[in-house]
Design an enzyme around this catalytic site. Structure first.
Site, PDB file in Angstrom:
ATOM      1  N   HIS A 215      41.288  41.887  33.507  1.00 41.60           N
ATOM      2  CA  HIS A 215      41.017  41.034  34.663  1.00 41.60           C
ATOM      3  C   HIS A 215      40.185  41.876  35.620  1.00 41.60           C
ATOM      4  O   HIS A 215      40.641  42.905  36.113  1.00 41.60           O
ATOM      5  CB  HIS A 215      42.340  40.618  35.309  1.00 41.60           C
ATOM      6  CG  HIS A 215      42.182  39.857  36.584  1.00 41.60           C
ATOM      7  ND1 HIS A 215      42.507  38.517  36.690  1.00 41.60           N
ATOM      8  CD2 HIS A 215      41.776  40.224  37.832  1.00 41.60           C
ATOM      9  CE1 HIS A 215      42.303  38.105  37.932  1.00 41.60           C
ATOM     10  NE2 HIS A 215      41.850  39.121  38.637  1.00 41.60           N
TER      11      HIS A 215
ATOM     12  N   HIS B  30      48.462  31.245  29.432  1.00 44.05           N
ATOM     13  CA  HIS B  30      49.696  31.600  30.136  1.00 44.05           C
ATOM     14  C   HIS B  30      50.773  30.599  29.722  1.00 44.05           C
ATOM     15  O   HIS B  30      50.623  29.400  29.955  1.00 44.05           O
ATOM     16  CB  HIS B  30      49.488  31.567  31.648  1.00 44.05           C
ATOM     17  CG  HIS B  30      48.444  32.531  32.124  1.00 44.05           C
ATOM     18  ND1 HIS B  30      48.743  33.811  32.524  1.00 44.05           N
ATOM     19  CD2 HIS B  30      47.101  32.404  32.242  1.00 44.05           C
ATOM     20  CE1 HIS B  30      47.628  34.438  32.868  1.00 44.05           C
ATOM     21  NE2 HIS B  30      46.609  33.597  32.701  1.00 44.05           N
ATOM     22  N   LEU B  31      51.816  31.106  29.090  1.00 42.89           N
ATOM     23  CA  LEU B  31      52.916  30.241  28.651  1.00 42.89           C
ATOM     24  C   LEU B  31      54.116  30.314  29.593  1.00 42.89           C
ATOM     25  O   LEU B  31      55.114  29.622  29.372  1.00 42.89           O
ATOM     26  CB  LEU B  31      53.332  30.598  27.224  1.00 42.89           C
ATOM     27  CG  LEU B  31      52.247  30.398  26.157  1.00 42.89           C
ATOM     28  CD1 LEU B  31      52.787  30.727  24.774  1.00 42.89           C
ATOM     29  CD2 LEU B  31      51.689  28.976  26.188  1.00 42.89           C
TER      30      LEU B  31
ATOM     31  N   HIS C 147      37.638  35.980  31.516  1.00 42.69           N
ATOM     32  CA  HIS C 147      37.082  34.902  32.353  1.00 42.69           C
ATOM     33  C   HIS C 147      35.877  35.305  33.222  1.00 42.69           C
ATOM     34  O   HIS C 147      35.933  35.301  34.445  1.00 42.69           O
ATOM     35  CB  HIS C 147      38.161  34.289  33.237  1.00 42.69           C
ATOM     36  CG  HIS C 147      39.131  35.229  33.877  1.00 42.69           C
ATOM     37  ND1 HIS C 147      38.758  36.339  34.616  1.00 42.69           N
ATOM     38  CD2 HIS C 147      40.491  35.201  33.889  1.00 42.69           C
ATOM     39  CE1 HIS C 147      39.829  36.944  35.054  1.00 42.69           C
ATOM     40  NE2 HIS C 147      40.899  36.290  34.621  1.00 42.69           N
TER      41      HIS C 147
ATOM     42  N   HIS D 100      51.134  25.197  36.544  1.00 42.70           N
ATOM     43  CA  HIS D 100      51.859  25.333  37.811  1.00 42.70           C
ATOM     44  C   HIS D 100      52.656  24.067  38.067  1.00 42.70           C
ATOM     45  O   HIS D 100      52.273  22.975  37.629  1.00 42.70           O
ATOM     46  CB  HIS D 100      50.900  25.563  38.984  1.00 42.70           C
ATOM     47  CG  HIS D 100      50.270  26.921  38.987  1.00 42.70           C
ATOM     48  ND1 HIS D 100      50.960  28.067  39.281  1.00 42.70           N
ATOM     49  CD2 HIS D 100      48.996  27.306  38.722  1.00 42.70           C
ATOM     50  CE1 HIS D 100      50.144  29.105  39.209  1.00 42.70           C
ATOM     51  NE2 HIS D 100      48.943  28.672  38.868  1.00 42.70           N
TER      52      HIS D 100
ATOM     53  N   ASP E 173      42.149  30.235  29.762  1.00 42.53           N
ATOM     54  CA  ASP E 173      42.947  30.723  30.893  1.00 42.53           C
ATOM     55  C   ASP E 173      43.920  29.632  31.354  1.00 42.53           C
ATOM     56  O   ASP E 173      44.137  29.424  32.549  1.00 42.53           O
ATOM     57  CB  ASP E 173      42.056  31.180  32.042  1.00 42.53           C
ATOM     58  CG  ASP E 173      42.806  31.995  33.099  1.00 42.53           C
ATOM     59  OD1 ASP E 173      43.982  32.351  32.867  1.00 42.53           O
ATOM     60  OD2 ASP E 173      42.218  32.258  34.172  1.00 42.53           O
TER      61      ASP E 173
END
Length: 435
Positions: A186, A69-70, A239, A318, A314
Site C-alpha cells: 500500500h 478484504h474478507l 491499487h 462496510h 480491493d
C-alpha cells in the site's frame, strides 16, 4: 507457490456448455463451439452430461483477484469467508487473496492457520491469505516472515497502511530471500495525504473537502522501487491510482526492477467528478481516491501496455450505517467482486478503449502470474476454472441485492453489461445464476 489456496470440498462438475465463444487469449484459444467438463476437468466425451446453453455467450478462464478484504477475523458483520467467496463466484472469480488488516491483524502463524481452516470449510472458490509485514501493521517491527511462509501465507502486506520507515522496508526486502514471499505494498506518504478524504483537485476545492494529492502515492512508490532495485527484491504495488505512479512503475520495469502492479475497476472507470456528498455520502469514497480524467486515461494506457499487470478489486465491505455517515467521517472502501468484470466491460470494452482479450488476460492469467498462483486455463485436461458470461445481458447493480454481506458499491444503480451466468472453481460449480 509458497502460499496455500484452499476451498471447501464438493462434487466435481459434469457439464457441457453448448455453442459459446471459448476465449483464452493466453492459451491461444478463440473459437465458437462446445466446452466439455467431465469429473471437474476440461475435455472428454460430452455424452451423459448436463447441457448448458451458452449460445451468444463467452467462456473465459476464471477470474483471479489478488486484493480483497474478507473482514475475518473481527468484522464478520460486514463480510466473512462464506459470503465473500460467494460474492467472488458471482463475479466470475475462482481465486481471491485476502488482506490482513483485520481485527486482530493477521500477523501470526496461528491466525493464518485458523483462517486456512475456516476457508477449507466455508470457501466456494479458492482463497489465500496475506499476513502482515509488520507486527500489528504498526510499522515498528517485522513479523516472522519465514514462519508465516511455512504455515501458508501467500504474501506479506500492510495494506491499509504504508511501511513508513525506509529502513524497515529495506529489512523486509532483505528477509524476502529467506521467506520467499512477495511484498504487496500500500503506497502512501502519510504526511502528504494526512487529512484528505478525496483527490486533491478542482472538485475537492469546489466541495470544500480535504485533498489527497497524487504525489502522495507516487513518491512512496518511487522510494520502494528504488529499495527493491537495490536489494534485488520483488514487490507488487497495490491499487495504482495516479498517472505519476504509472510512470514510476514503467521506468522501473525498463530498468529491470522486479515489480508488478494492479489497478482497480473503480479507478479505471470512474473519476472524482462523480462525487456528490449531499446526495451520495460515501459511495465513491476510497483510498487511494478516485482521481481525475487525466489519471484515468493514464491508468488505461498502463493497462494496455502491461505497465499495470492486472486488475484487482480491493473489495472492501462496510456496514451500511458506517457508509451513511457524512463524507468526511465515513470509512474508505467499496465492494467490487460482483461488478468487476461487468463494470470494466461496460466502461472500457464497449467504448473501444480496451480489447476484450486484454481485459480477460488482466483479470485472469496475468493476475495469477503476479503472485505465482495457479493460472486458470481452458486447455484440455486442466482443472475447470472458468466463467460463462452473457455479454449482452444488462443488469442494474444492486437491484437483485448482493451476495456480499455489504452493499457499499461504487457502481450501485448503474446498468452494466456482462452478466456472469456460471462459475466453475476448482472443478466444482461455485455459482449458477438463477432466473
Amino acid at each position: 507457490m509458497s502460499g496455500r489456496l484452499v476451498q471447501r470440498p464438493g462434487p466435481a462438475a459434469d457439464v457441457v456448455i453448448r455453442g459459446a465463444r471459448v476465449l483464452d487469449p493466453a492459451a491461444g484459444i478463440d473459437h465458437v463451439g462446445d466446452l466439455v467438463v467431465r469429473e471437474g476437468r476440461i475435455g472428454g466425451r460430452p455424452d451423459g452430461l448436463e447441457v448448458i446453453d451458452g449460445r451468444g455467450m463467452v467462456v473465459v478462464p476464471g477470474l483471479v483477484d489478488v486484493h480483497v478484504h474478507l473482514r475475518v477475523p473481527g468484522r464478520e458483520d460486514c463480510e466473512d469467508i462464506a459470503t465473500g467467496s460467494r460474492a467472488a463466484a458471482a463475479g466470475g472469480f475462482v481465486t481471491v487473496l485476502a488482506m490482513p488488516n483485520t481485527q486482530p491483524v493477521v500477523d501470526s502463524a496461528a491466525i493464518v492457520g485458523s483462517l486456512i481452516e475456516q476457508a477449507e470449510r466455508d470457501a466456494v472458490v479458492r482463497v489465500g491469505f496475506y499476513a502482515a509485514i509488520t507486527s500489528g501493521q504498526r510499522g515498528e517491527g517485522l513479523t516472522e516472515h519465514a514462519e508465516l511462509a511455512e504455515v501458508g501465507a501467500v504474501g506479506l502486506s500492510d495494506d491499509g497502511h504504508p511501511v513508513v520507515s525506509a529502513l524497515l522496508m529495506r529489512r523486509a526486502l532483505q528477509y524476502q530471500r529467506a521467506a520467499g514471499l512477495p511484498l504487496v505494498l500500500h503506497e502512501e506518504e502519510p504526511t502528504l495525504s494526512a487529512g484528505g478524504v478525496m483527490h486533491e483537485g478542482a472538485v475537492a476545492t469546489r466541495l470544500g473537502l480535504g485533498g489527497i494529492p497524487s504525489v502522495s502515492e507516487s513518491v512512496q512508490v518511487a522510494r520502494d522501487l528504488a529499495l527493491a532495485e537495490y536489494e534485488g527484491a520483488r514487490v507488487h504495488i497495490c491499487h495504482v491510482s495516479a498517472g505519476e505512479t504509472v510512470e514510476e512503475v514503467r521506468r522501473a520495469k525498463a530498468r529491470g526492477v522486479r515489480v508488478t502492479a494492479e489497478v482497480t475497476p473503480h479507478h479505471l472507470c470512474l473519476t472524482d467528478a462523480m462525487i456528490e456528498p449531499e446526495t451520495d455520502p460515501a459511495r465513491h469514497k476510497m483510498n487511494p481516491p478516485l482521481r481525475d480524467e487525466r489519471d484515468r486515461r493514464a491508468l488505461i494506457a498502463g493497462l494496455l501496455d502491461g505497465t499495470l499487470d492486472c486488475i484487482a478489486t480491493d473489495h472492501a465491505p462496510h456496514a451500511a450505517q458506517e457508509k451513511e455517515a457524512p463524507f468526511e467521517e465515513a470509512p474508505f472502501g467499496v465492494i467490487g467482486l460482483e461488478t468487476a468484470f461487468a463494470s470494466c466491460y461496460t466502461h472500457l470494452v464497449l467504448p473501444g478503449l480496451v480489447p476484450l482479450e486484454t481485459l480477460v488476460r488482466r483479470m485472469s492469467t496475468d493476475a495469477a502470474a503476479c503472485l505465482d498462483i495457479p493460472v486458470p486455463t481452458l486447455s484440455d485436461g486442466a482443472v475447470a476454472d472458468l466463467a460463462l458470461i452473457d455479454l449482452e445481458a444488462r443488469e442494474r447493480v444492486g437491484e437483485r441485492g448482493y451476495q456480499s454481506r455489504s452493499s457499499n458499491c461504487a457502481f450501485a444503480g448503474e446498468d452494466l453489461a456482462g452478466r456472469v451466468v456460471l462459475t466453475l472453481a476448482g472443478g466444482q460449480i461455485a455459482w449458477r445464476r438463477t432466473p
